[in-house]
Design a protein around this motif. Sequence first.
Motif, PDB file in Angstrom:
ATOM      1  N   ASN A  23      30.904  63.545  51.137  1.00 25.22           N
ATOM      2  CA  ASN A  23      31.358  63.264  49.771  1.00 25.22           C
ATOM      3  C   ASN A  23      32.027  64.484  49.137  1.00 25.22           C
ATOM      4  O   ASN A  23      31.877  64.724  47.932  1.00 25.22           O
ATOM      5  CB  ASN A  23      30.189  62.780  48.897  1.00 25.22           C
ATOM      6  N   PHE A  28      26.188  61.422  49.999  1.00 25.85           N
ATOM      7  CA  PHE A  28      27.035  60.807  51.014  1.00 25.85           C
ATOM      8  C   PHE A  28      28.061  59.897  50.353  1.00 25.85           C
ATOM      9  O   PHE A  28      27.771  59.199  49.390  1.00 25.85           O
ATOM     10  CB  PHE A  28      26.206  60.000  52.022  1.00 25.85           C
ATOM     11  N   TRP A  36      29.269  55.477  59.910  1.00 20.28           N
ATOM     12  CA  TRP A  36      28.804  56.574  60.751  1.00 20.28           C
ATOM     13  C   TRP A  36      29.471  56.507  62.122  1.00 20.28           C
ATOM     14  O   TRP A  36      29.521  55.465  62.749  1.00 20.28           O
ATOM     15  CB  TRP A  36      27.281  56.528  60.913  1.00 20.28           C
ATOM     16  N   GLN A  59      34.351  63.242  54.461  1.00 22.10           N
ATOM     17  CA  GLN A  59      34.179  61.923  53.859  1.00 22.10           C
ATOM     18  C   GLN A  59      32.710  61.586  53.688  1.00 22.10           C
ATOM     19  O   GLN A  59      32.268  61.239  52.590  1.00 22.10           O
ATOM     20  CB  GLN A  59      34.868  60.855  54.706  1.00 22.10           C
ATOM     21  N   PHE A  60      31.905  61.696  54.771  1.00 23.68           N
ATOM     22  CA  PHE A  60      30.498  61.306  54.609  1.00 23.68           C
ATOM     23  C   PHE A  60      29.709  62.343  53.828  1.00 23.68           C
ATOM     24  O   PHE A  60      28.658  62.034  53.258  1.00 23.68           O
ATOM     25  CB  PHE A  60      29.828  60.945  55.946  1.00 23.68           C
ATOM     26  N   SER A  67      33.677  58.196  60.364  1.00 23.42           N
ATOM     27  CA  SER A  67      34.062  58.924  59.158  1.00 23.42           C
ATOM     28  C   SER A  67      34.023  60.425  59.407  1.00 23.42           C
ATOM     29  O   SER A  67      33.086  60.938  60.027  1.00 23.42           O
ATOM     30  CB  SER A  67      33.121  58.583  57.998  1.00 23.42           C
TER      31      SER A  67
END
Length: 291
Positions: free
Chosen positions: A196, A181, A186, A193-194, A189
């Motif tokens: 990664n 992540f 939360w 993005q979360f 995003s």
Amino acid sequence: MQVNSIDMNEVNNILSSLGKGYKMLSSIGLGGQKEVYKIENCNHEIQIFKIIKPTPDSLERIKREIRASEIIDDEHIPKILFTNADKADNPNIIWIIEEYVEGNNLRECLKDGRKFTVADIILFLDTMFSILEKSESKHIIHRDIKPENILLDKTGKYWLIDFGIARHLDLDSLTDSNSPFGPGTWGYSASEQFRNRKHDIDIRADLFSVGVVAEEMILGYNPYTDKVNNVIAVIKRIEQVPLPLLRIDGDTRFLLAQFLRLLGDNRIFRRPSSVKEAKDIFAVIKPTLAI
């Protein structure tokens, strides 16, 4: 969590050492590693004083936060007036004096039950696009656009704050590429993005967040986090459920509602490819709205 606290005597000693007649007014609060105060200068102007004891791991990110605020140079971002961040390679303490904005953040406004009109949404989007267009030109992604980081001042002007996890696309990433992540919040995003997925992260991640915040301003709650109390459920909603198509007073042709859903689309390829494209679409929509 506060990492390296600084006692009040130390804070006052730093203020005194600056030799500008600063007067401590009050503590505003703690945020991460920062201690934030309201101060007054010798001209009776209120300013913000931030003081940080960085850890070795956080120093470069703090410097990048300051750099982002300085180089984007938009009237809707509080200006950094003075800082010692670049005066030493490894400062034990970083201090920042910046412009004071009198007002509340959007989270406080939402908790107070404020109802945002279509005119409010237009101004909010125009402001965010102004900031993000300059941010995009400087290859900087904010990555944490959410109600807590948007201020509404006494004149009705919106401000964007806290570039603490901003991604500088022209610099090496500070996030471990092997982490499952990435940094973010939360419910605000985007998936890339979360998850990664660094190669996918660009200004479209910020456009996603703007779309979610705009819908929250209308609904009074975040549609991705409402009545959900665990991260996995939020992730599933974002990746599987589109933003609701809202019924907005003044949006007689549902064009604004469709535009907000487009900005917050969970599929990156469906969002506008740039801030300019988002602005161009919005320019066509605005004349159709009844203010």
